[in-house]
Design a protein around this motif. Structure first.
Motif, PDB file in Angstrom:
ATOM      1  N   ASP A 121       0.804  -1.218   0.000  1.00 27.46           N
ATOM      2  CA  ASP A 121       0.000   0.000   0.000  1.00 27.46           C
ATOM      3  C   ASP A 121       0.838   1.270   0.000  1.00 27.46           C
ATOM      4  O   ASP A 121       0.297   2.374   0.090  1.00 27.46           O
ATOM      5  N   PHE A 122       2.163   1.146  -0.126  1.00 26.89           N
ATOM      6  CA  PHE A 122       3.025   2.300  -0.403  1.00 26.89           C
ATOM      7  C   PHE A 122       3.407   2.352  -1.886  1.00 26.89           C
ATOM      8  O   PHE A 122       4.084   3.273  -2.310  1.00 26.89           O
ATOM      9  N   GLY A 123       3.014   1.337  -2.643  1.00 27.08           N
ATOM     10  CA  GLY A 123       3.339   1.291  -4.059  1.00 27.08           C
ATOM     11  C   GLY A 123       4.564   0.471  -4.395  1.00 27.08           C
ATOM     12  O   GLY A 123       4.973   0.413  -5.560  1.00 27.08           O
ATOM     13  N   PHE A 124       5.175  -0.187  -3.410  1.00 24.02           N
ATOM     14  CA  PHE A 124       6.397  -0.961  -3.636  1.00 24.02           C
ATOM     15  C   PHE A 124       6.105  -2.207  -4.460  1.00 24.02           C
ATOM     16  O   PHE A 124       5.205  -2.987  -4.132  1.00 24.02           O
TER      17      PHE A 124
ATOM     18  N   ARG B 215       8.374   5.141  -6.143  1.00 23.62           N
ATOM     19  CA  ARG B 215       7.341   4.360  -5.455  1.00 23.62           C
ATOM     20  C   ARG B 215       7.505   2.872  -5.755  1.00 23.62           C
ATOM     21  O   ARG B 215       7.428   2.030  -4.857  1.00 23.62           O
ATOM     22  N   LYS B 216       7.705   2.549  -7.015  1.00 24.02           N
ATOM     23  CA  LYS B 216       7.834   1.146  -7.405  1.00 24.02           C
ATOM     24  C   LYS B 216       9.040   0.483  -6.739  1.00 24.02           C
ATOM     25  O   LYS B 216       9.017  -0.719  -6.445  1.00 24.02           O
ATOM     26  N   SER B 217      10.109   1.243  -6.524  1.00 23.55           N
ATOM     27  CA  SER B 217      11.323   0.668  -5.942  1.00 23.55           C
ATOM     28  C   SER B 217      11.318   0.669  -4.421  1.00 23.55           C
ATOM     29  O   SER B 217      12.301   0.257  -3.795  1.00 23.55           O
ATOM     30  N   GLY B 218      10.229   1.148  -3.804  1.00 25.52           N
ATOM     31  CA  GLY B 218      10.104   1.054  -2.358  1.00 25.52           C
ATOM     32  C   GLY B 218      10.344   2.332  -1.596  1.00 25.52           C
ATOM     33  O   GLY B 218      10.354   2.320  -0.362  1.00 25.52           O
ATOM     34  N   VAL B 219      10.530   3.454  -2.284  1.00 22.82           N
ATOM     35  CA  VAL B 219      10.741   4.739  -1.607  1.00 22.82           C
ATOM     36  C   VAL B 219       9.393   5.309  -1.186  1.00 22.82           C
ATOM     37  O   VAL B 219       8.405   5.197  -1.911  1.00 22.82           O
TER      38      VAL B 219
END
Length: 335
Positions: free
Chosen positions: A82-85, A172-176
C-alpha cells in the motif's frame, strides 16, 4: 487449491488488500498487497534467472524468464504494497541495472553486514553526498545482495522526489516513500528495514571542499520514529559518493528559477551536457556500524534532550567511521 495453500494466501494481520482507492493513488495489480513486499513468501527472481542443462540452453532460459515476466506484468499477476512498492519489478529490473554500477563501476566493498538485523524492523541512517543521490541507491543494493537475509531497504525520500512525474513513479515502485514520521513508523512497526539520510539536500549539495564532513541532522525526526517503535538504529558510513560529481559551484539564481535546492557545477555537468550525468568511477566503501538499541527508551520519544543526544550519537558514529574508511581508501580512483 488445498487448505494449506488457501491458508498461506490469507492476508496477514496489518496487511491491506490493494484496491483502486488505496493509498497514494495506486491501483490493484494483483492479490493482497503484503507489507513485506513478497509474493507468497518467495522473493521474485531476476529476469535472467532460469534452469539450463548446458551453455546452449542459457539464452532459451533467459528468453523464457523474460516472457514469463512480461506475461505477469501485462496480466496484472504481481503484487504491490500500500506504499506502491513492487518487489518483482525491483528485483527483476531495477536492481540488476544498479548492480552494474555497484559492482563494476564503483567496485563497492561492504563490511559490518552482521550488524544489519536479519528480521524485524530497523532504521539505517547514512551520510548523504555526491550531488546526485547514488549513495541511497547503492545502499539498497548492498542491503539486498550483501547481507545474510537479503532484505529490501525501504528508503525515505524528500518531497522533491515525488514532484517529478517519472521519478516519482519509479521511486514508489522501488520502495521509496515520503520522509515523514507516520510512514517511517508504520514501516518499522511491520518489520521493515527503513533507510534515511538526515542531512538531506545539505549533504548532497555541499561543496567538494567540505567532503566527508557531516552536515546538521535537522530536528532528529528519524530518532523519534525509531523510539516510538522501539527499533534499533544502524549507523551506515558511505565513502565514494563524494567523488562521483565533485561539486565546484552552486548557481543559486538558476536553482531558484528551476525550483530546486541547488544547481550544481561539476567537472562533468553542465559542460558535457547529458554525458555530464555519468558519475566518475570512484572506489566505494560501505560499513554498517553496530546497532544502537532504542527499546528501553520508548517512553522518551517526545523528550527533546533524549532525541538530540541519540541523534548526536548516531552522527558521531558515522563521522568517526568515515575517517576510518578514508584511511583504508587513500586513492579515490584506485582499485
Amino acid at each position: 487449491m488445498s487448505a494449506e495453500e488457501r491458508s498461506a494466501r490469507q492476508v496477514l494481520p496489518g496487511s491491506v488488500s490493494f484496491r483502486p482507492e488505496s493509498v497514494n493513488g495506486h491501483h490493484r495489480n494483483g492479490v493482497n498487497g503484503h507489507v513485506n513486499g513478497k509474493a507468497d513468501g518467495v522473493p521474485p527472481a531476476p529476469l535472467h534467472q532460469g534452469v539450463a542443462d548446458g551453455p546452449g540452453d542459457v539464452w532459451d532460459a533467459r528468453v523464457a524468464a523474460a516472457l514469463a515476466f512480461l506475461r505477469r506484468r501485462l496480466s496484472g499477476q504481481y503484487e504491490v504494497d500500500d506504499f506502491g512498492f513492487d518487489p518483482e519489478l525491483t528485483d527483476g529490473v531495477f536492481h540488476p541495472i544498479l548492480k552494474l554500477l555497484y559492482r563494476d563501476w564503483f567496485r563497492t566493498e561492504v563490511s559490518g553486514v552482521e550488524n544489519v538485523p536479519e528480521s524485524g524492523g530497523a532504521l539505517l541512517v547514512g551520510n548523504h553526498s555526491g550531488t546526485f543521490a547514488w549513495d541511497a541507491l547503492m545502499l539498497t543494493v548492498a542491503v539486498r545482495d550483501e547481507t545474510p537475509a537479503q532484505r529490501h531497504l525501504r528508503l525515505l525520500g524528500a518531497d522533491l522526489v515525488f514532484r517529478v512525474p517519472v521519478v516519482s513513479e519509479l521511486a514508489r515502485k522501488s520502495g521509496v516513500t515520503v520522509a515523514c514520521n507516520p510512514d517511517a513508523e508504520r514501516l518499522m512497526s511491520t518489520g521493515e528495514l527503513v533507510g534515511v539520510f538526515p542531512e538531506g539536500f545539505k549533504g548532497i549539495g555541499k561543496h567538494y571542499s567540505q567532503r566527508y564532513k557531516l552536515q546538521r541532522f535537522g530536528r532528529g525526526g528519524f530518532v523519534s520514529a525509531a523510539l516510538r517503535t522501539g527499533t534499533p538504529i544502524v549507523p551506515v558510513a558511505i565513502v565514494g559518493a563524494e567523488e562521483t560529481y565533485p561539486l565546484l559551484a552552486d548557481i543559486k539564481p538558476l536553482a531558484r528559477l528551476l525550483g530546486v535546492p541547488f544547481f550544481p557545477v561539476t567537472p562533468q555537468f553542465p559542460l558535457l551536457g547529458p554525458l555530464g550525468l555519468v558519475p566518475l568511477p570512484s572506489k566505494w566503501l560501505i560499513r554498517f556500524c553496530p546497532p544502537i538499541p532504542t527499546a528501553h527508551l520508548t517512553d522518551a520519544a517526545d523528550d527533546p534532550m533524549v532525541v538530540y543526544n541519540l541523534a548526536d550519537q548516531v552522527r558521531e558514529t558515522i563521522q568517526a567511521t568515515l575517517h576510518d574508511l578514508l584511511k583504508d581508501r587513500p586513492d579515490p580512483f584506485g582499485l
